[in-house]
Design an enzyme around this catalytic site. Structure first.
Site, short mmCIF file in Angstrom:
data_model
loop_
_atom_site.label_atom_id
_atom_site.label_comp_id
_atom_site.label_asym_id
_atom_site.label_seq_id
_atom_site.Cartn_x
_atom_site.Cartn_y
_atom_site.Cartn_z
CD GLU A 1 -1.33 -2.30 2.16
OE1 GLU A 1 -2.11 -2.86 2.96
OE2 GLU A 1 -0.13 -2.65 2.03
CB CYS B 1 -0.92 -3.98 8.76
SG CYS B 1 0.22 -2.62 8.39
CD1 TRP C 1 15.32 -37.57 -15.47
CD2 TRP C 1 14.47 -36.98 -13.50
NE1 TRP C 1 16.21 -36.72 -14.89
CE2 TRP C 1 15.72 -36.33 -13.67
CE3 TRP C 1 13.74 -36.75 -12.33
CZ2 TRP C 1 16.24 -35.47 -12.72
CZ3 TRP C 1 14.27 -35.90 -11.39
CH2 TRP C 1 15.50 -35.27 -11.58
NE ARG D 1 13.19 -29.23 -5.37
CZ ARG D 1 14.21 -29.97 -5.77
NH1 ARG D 1 15.30 -29.37 -6.26
NH2 ARG D 1 14.16 -31.28 -5.69
CB SER E 1 17.99 -40.68 13.64
OG SER E 1 18.02 -41.87 12.88
CD GLU F 1 11.17 -31.94 -3.73
OE1 GLU F 1 11.84 -32.74 -4.41
OE2 GLU F 1 11.13 -30.72 -3.95
N GLY G 1 10.91 -40.11 0.88
CA GLY G 1 10.57 -41.48 0.54
C GLY G 1 9.40 -41.98 1.35
N PRO G 2 9.08 -43.27 1.22
CG PRO G 2 9.28 -45.56 0.90
CD PRO G 2 9.81 -44.27 0.40
CG LEU H 1 10.02 -37.70 6.02
CD1 LEU H 1 9.82 -37.64 7.53
CD2 LEU H 1 11.29 -36.94 5.63
#
Length: 372
Positions: free
Chosen positions: A58, A81, A180, A194, A233, A304, A306-307, A309
Site C-alpha cells: 500500500e 495492517c 525420471w 521449491r 538420526s 520431498e 521417501g515412503p 517419511l
C-alpha cells in the site's frame, strides 16, 4: 464479508494479485501483497511488498500515486495492517492519502490486525468492500496464514508416482541408474514449488539413494536461499554428498547422533548446521522439527521424501497439502511405495482442490479438509 463484485473491480483486483505474485520468494516471512490505486478508470499507483525494502504494498502504491490518491480506489490483496511492526500501520497512510474506497481480497489472518484494519478505515469514512479475489489471495498466502496462527510452517508433501503408486521405476538392462518418472514440464513445476517454499525437508534415505541437490533451480529471484533440512538420526550423511558440496549456509541436519564425533566435525567444517533431534517413541519428532523451523521464520516447507517419511508425516498430522504428480507409466512390480510406514488407521481427510496437466503427466492437488 461484503462483496458487490463488478467486472471493473475484478479486473483491477486480478492486476493486484499479479503484482502480489511478483513478491513470491521476496516477501517472506511477511505475506505477499499487491496493491493498485485507481482513479477515473486509470491506474495512478501500484506496487508489491518486498521484505528487504520494508514498505508494504500500500505504501509503495501511495508513494507512486502522490496527490492523485485523493478520492481514488485502492485494490489490495490483503487487509491493510493496523499495527506497528517493522513499519507503521498502513491504515493511517491510506486515510492520510485520501483514499475514498478500499477493495480488499481477504482479511488479515494476523490476530494483531484481523478485521481491525477494516474497522479503522470505516471509522474514518473510507468505503470498504471485501471478498473479491479472496480464493486466489488465500491460496497465495496459505503459508503465512498457517504460520501466523500456529507458529509452524505450512507443509506440502510432493511426490512423483507411477500409475500403480510407485516412487521409482525398476532398473532395466540398459538403464540401471534411477530414471525420471515425470517429464520436463512436471519437473519444472516442482522447481516453481521449491521457489515458493522457504524450506525443503527430506530424509537421509533419499540422500543416500539419489544424492540430490534439492536446490531451487527455477531461476526466479528469492531473498534468502531455500533452507535444505535433512532428518538423519544416525548421521549417515557424507561430507562428499552433493547437498553438502553445494552448501551456502543453507543445510540443517537433524540428528540424534553425537555432534562431537569425527563425522559431525567434518560436516560442521563443511558448513552444515547440526540440530539435536527431539524424539518420540524412538523417532525424530516431526512436530518439534517444524516448531523449530517456525521459530526461524520459515513459513512454508516442501516435503520431498521417501515412503517412511511420507507415512510418518501423514501419521503425525503435519501435512496441510498434497501434490501428487502421476506419470502415464506402470512400474509393473513393487519398487518403492508412496507410503511404507505403518498408518494409524485414519483415512487422512484431504479434499481435491484441483487437477492440472504438465506435458504427459497429471498433478492432483489435495488440501487438508480443515483448509478447504
Amino acid at each position: 464479508m461484503t462483496t458487490s463484485s463488478s467486472s471493473h473491480d475484478e479486473h483491477f483486483m486480478e492486476h493486484a494479485l499479479s503484482l502480489a505474485r511478483q513478491g513470491v520468494g521476496l516477501a517472506s516471512p511477511n505475506p505477499t501483497v499487491g496493491c493498485v490505486i485507481v482513479k477515473d478508470g486509470g491506474i495512478v499507483g501500484e506496487g508489491f511488498h518486498q521484505y528487504a525494502k520494508l514498505d508494504h504494498a500500500e505504501i509503495v502504491a501511495l508513494k507512486q500515486a502522490g496527490a492523485k490518491a485523493r478520492g481514488a480506489t485502492m485494490y489490495v490483496t490483503l487487509e491493510p495492517c493496523h499495527h506497528t511492526g517493522r513499519t507503521g500501520p498502513c491504515t493511517g497512510a491510506v486515510i492520510a492519502g485520501g483514499i475514498s474506497r478500499v477493495v480488499a481480497a481477504m482479511e488479515d489472518p494476523n490476530p494483531k490486525t484481523s478485521g481491525n484494519g477494516f474497522t479503522r478505515l470505516r471509522a474514518a469514512g473510507v468505503e470498504v468492500e471485501t471478498g473479491i479475489g479472496e480464493r486466489d489471495a488465500r491460496a497465495l498466502n496459505e503459508g503465512f496464514s498457517h504460520w501466523i496462527v500456529t507458529h509452524r510452517p505450512f507443509v506440502t508433501l510432493k511426490s512423483a508416482l507411477t500409475l500403480d503408486g510407485q516412487l521409482a521405476l525398476p532398473p532395466t538392462r540398459r538403464k540401471k541408474a534411477q530414471q525420471w518418472i515425470t517429464g520436463e514440464e512436471a519437473r519444472a513445476e516442482v522447481q516453481r514449488m521449491r521457489h515458493t517454499s522457504d524450506a525443503l525437508l527430506t530424509g537421509i534415505g533419499t540422500i543416500l539413494a539419489d544424492d540430490p541437490l534439492l536446490t531451487d533451480r527455477s531461476g526466479l529471484p528469492r531473498r534468502r536461499p531455500l533452507l535444505r533440512v535433512v532428518l538423519d538420526s544416525k548421521l549417515r550423511l557424507s561430507p562428499k554428498a552433493r547437498i553438502v558440496q553445494s552448501i551456502e549456509k543453507d543445510v540443517v541436519v537433524v540428528t540424534s547422533a553425537s555432534r562431537a564425533s569425527a563425522k559431525a566435525q567434518a560436516l560442521k567444517a563443511a558448513g552444515v548446521e547440526l540440530l539435536a533431534a527431539r524424539t518420540r517413541a524412538g523417532k525424530i519428532d516431526l512436530k518439534a522439527v517444524l516448531a523449530e523451523l517456525g521459530g526461524r521464520d520459515i513459513l512454508s516447507v516442501l516435503l520431498e521424501a521417501g515412503p517412511r517419511l511420507n507415512g510418518a508425516a501423514l501419521n503425525a498430522g503435519v501435512v496441510q497439502k498434497l501434490v501428487l504428480f502421476y506419470a502415464p507409466k506402470l512400474a509393473g512390480k513393487p519398487t518403492l511405495p508412496f507410503l511404507a510406514a505403518p498408518t494409524n488407521g485414519s483415512h487422512f481427510p484431504f479434499d481435491v482442490r484441483g487437477v492440472r496437466q504438465y506435458g504427459a503427466d497429471v498433478a492432483i492437488e489435495l488440501v487438508s479438509r480443515s483448509l478447504s
